[in-house]
Every structure is written in C-alpha cells, then in structure tokens.
Design an enzyme around this catalytic site. Structure first.
Site, PDB file in Angstrom:
ATOM      1  N   SER A 114     -37.557  18.952  29.621  1.00 11.68           N
ATOM      2  CA  SER A 114     -37.183  17.708  30.303  1.00 11.68           C
ATOM      3  C   SER A 114     -38.191  17.300  31.375  1.00 11.68           C
ATOM      4  CB  SER A 114     -35.767  17.809  30.897  1.00 11.68           C
ATOM      5  OG  SER A 114     -35.642  18.937  31.724  1.00 11.68           O
ATOM      6  N   LYS A 163     -31.377  18.815  27.781  1.00 15.47           N
ATOM      7  CA  LYS A 163     -31.289  17.524  27.100  1.00 15.47           C
ATOM      8  C   LYS A 163     -30.469  16.523  27.929  1.00 15.47           C
ATOM      9  CE  LYS A 163     -33.653  18.314  23.331  1.00 15.47           C
ATOM     10  NZ  LYS A 163     -34.975  17.647  23.128  1.00 15.47           N
TER      11      LYS A 163
END
Length: 315
Positions: free
Chosen positions: A153, A196
């Site tokens: 990320s 995520k």
C-alpha cells in the site's frame, strides 16, 4: 466510433515480472490502445524477466489483435519497498541480485524515466507482497504485518509522490486491490487484507491531493480471483487459495463465467483514457459481480436456491 485512444501516451507499469498477472494484462490493453509501455520489474527477477522476454518465452502473450507484438520501450529495475537509496539496508546493497542494478528505488527510477522520456501520462501500481501471507492475522508478526503495508500500500503512495511531478495534467494513476479489504476472506493473511483496505483509503486521499497538486486522477480496480503466479503462492493446505476463490466465484457470482485478465486490462484502459476524465477516487469492481452478493449460493443451507433464484421465488 467511441473508443479508447492512447496514442502518444506513455505508461509506466510497476510490477510486471511475467506474462500471467494483471500488470501484463493492463500493459497489453494499453498497448492495444496505442500507448508506449515502460515497465518496472522487481530487481531480483529483472534478469530472469528480460532474458525470458529476449528469448521469446512471452511471444504468444505479446501478440496484439493486429498481429504485431507488444513492445516494452524500456524495462527498469524497481524495488518499490524503498523510496531513496538511503532507505536501502546494507544487506540489500550487498545482495548479489541487487549489485548489478545501480538505481532501483522509486525516486531513482522516477528520475531515470524523466531523463529518458520527459514525462509520462499513466502510472500503474501492480505489485503487492506480504512475507507472511500464508499465516492467519493472529499469527502474523508485527514485522510481517508492517512489511505487507509497506510493499502493498505505501508503495502506491511512494510511486505517486515521485512520479506525480513528471506526469502530464489529466494523467491517470491506477492500482489493484481485492475484496478482502472490506470482507473477511479466510486464507488471505499476513496483513494483506488490511493492506488492501489502506490502499483503497489512500486512493481516495491521493485522488484529492494529487488531483489538486498535479491535476492527475487516482483510481483502483478491485479485481476478482485470477490464477496468476503470485496468487498461486497463497495457501498451503491442499488446493491453492486462488483455486478455491475461483471456484467460489463461479458458484456464487452473478455472472457464471471465468474472469479473464483482459477484462481487468480493458477496464484499466478506460480508467487511463480521456473517456474517464471526470472519474477519480474510485474503487471499481471487476469481479463478475461477486462483491454484490450477500449469500453464498453453494451453501448447503441454500440448496433450494441453487437451480434458479427465480424458480425458487415462484415455488
């Protein structure tokens, strides 16, 4: 005829290491639309990838609809775990798989791309990694959890931070996420589900910040299960995790069909084109509709619904 036209556009795709994953599928559809393709490949596998490319291993996958072959204008070594050379630990600097690549951090690659091509129009983040992805969250170490977030990320944040200044106004940034960001998916461990979730949250914030700062758009595709090399590495009990997820989707999604990588690629081409010029901050599902379902039709408890929901409702 209304169509995706990316002629004259330059796309940098971070995370291509073979011809199986979403990154390759996106590159191919962008190339179909006329874009020039630049690639960032994870430094330790750079030589394997470029050798395979040169030896024709990927030729069948490179063929475009007009019979020509997809070309990679240039392949850069990239390790998106590091923003600058100062971030690279000594053991990595001395690793033989890194020693032949002098510049592989995000800032160095962005600088090299600017030197080689001036500016780019499209940035694709197609990479993720969690060293403990096979472990349940309760068994994941702090270091494993943080590594998942760093690699999967924050790397999107870093890419936009350094590539944003060399992107054209109206350019497009795109990442790939998964439904585990918002639903519990047993087997998708090591902190990847929360990574995520962070990626999708960052997509919205980056859409605002990068949009105001550079006039670029930032979006995400939540892709369904695809049997890529990376996905097949998840799971170690009998059938692979990804095989179970594909079977589950076919049994429960509104569209009873295999998901094709090119469907993600075509959606990416749309999001990277002027056809989506007012679309930013969006997570777009490309999963045969599985995200919309609230019931698992293959559950024994729902045996009466299996044949046809319409028939069951009328019975």
């Amino acid at each position: 005829m209304l169509k995706v036209d990316l002629k004259g556009k330059k796309a940098f795709i971070a995370g291509i290491g073979d011809d199986q994953g979403f990154g390759w599928a996106i590159a191919k559809q962008l190339a179909e639309a006329g874009a020039t393709i630049l690639v960032g490949t994870w430094t330790p596998i750079l030589k394997i990838f470029t050798t395979s490319l040169e030896n024709g291993k990927f030729d069948a996958s490179r063929r475009l609809s007009d019979g020509s072959m997809m070309q990679f204008e240039k392949v850069y070594a990239l390790d998106a775990s590091f923003d600058t050379k100062e971030d690279v630990p000594e053991e990595i600097l001395q690793n033989k798989r890194y020693m032949n690549a002098s510049s592989y951090t995000i800032s160095e690659v962005a600088e090299a791309v600017q030197k080689d091509y001036g500016e780019i129009d499209i940035l694709v983040h197609s990479l993720a990694n969690a060293p403990e992805v096979k472990k349940p969250l309760l068994e994941t170490s702090r270091s494993g959890y943080l590594a998942a977030h760093s690699n999967s990320s924050y790397s999107y944040v870093g890419l936009i931070k350094y590539f944003g200044p060399i992107m054209s106004t109206g350019g497009s940034c795109l990442t790939l996420t998964y439904i585990a960001s918002e639903r519990a998916i047993p087997g998708y461990g090591g902190g990847m589900s929360s990574a995520k979730a962070a990626l999708e949250s960052d997509t919205r914030t980056l859409a605002y910040e990068a949009g105001r700062k550079w006039g670029v758009r930032v979006n995400a595709i939540s892709a369904g299960a695809l049997s890529s090399r990376a996905a097949r590495a998840i799971g170690d009990k009998g059938k692979n995790f990804i095989e179970m997820m594909i079977e589950y989707s076919k049994n429960n999604a509104p569209l009873d069909k295999d998901l094709k990588a090119e469907e993600i690629g075509k959606t990416a081409a749309y999001l990277c084109s002027s056809l989506s010029s007012a679309v930013t901050g969006v997570t777009l599902y490309v999963d045969n509709g599985l995200h919309a379902m609230g019931l698992s039709l293959d559950s024994p408890a729902l045996e009466d619904l299996k044949a046809s929901p319409q028939e069951a409702a009328l019975s």
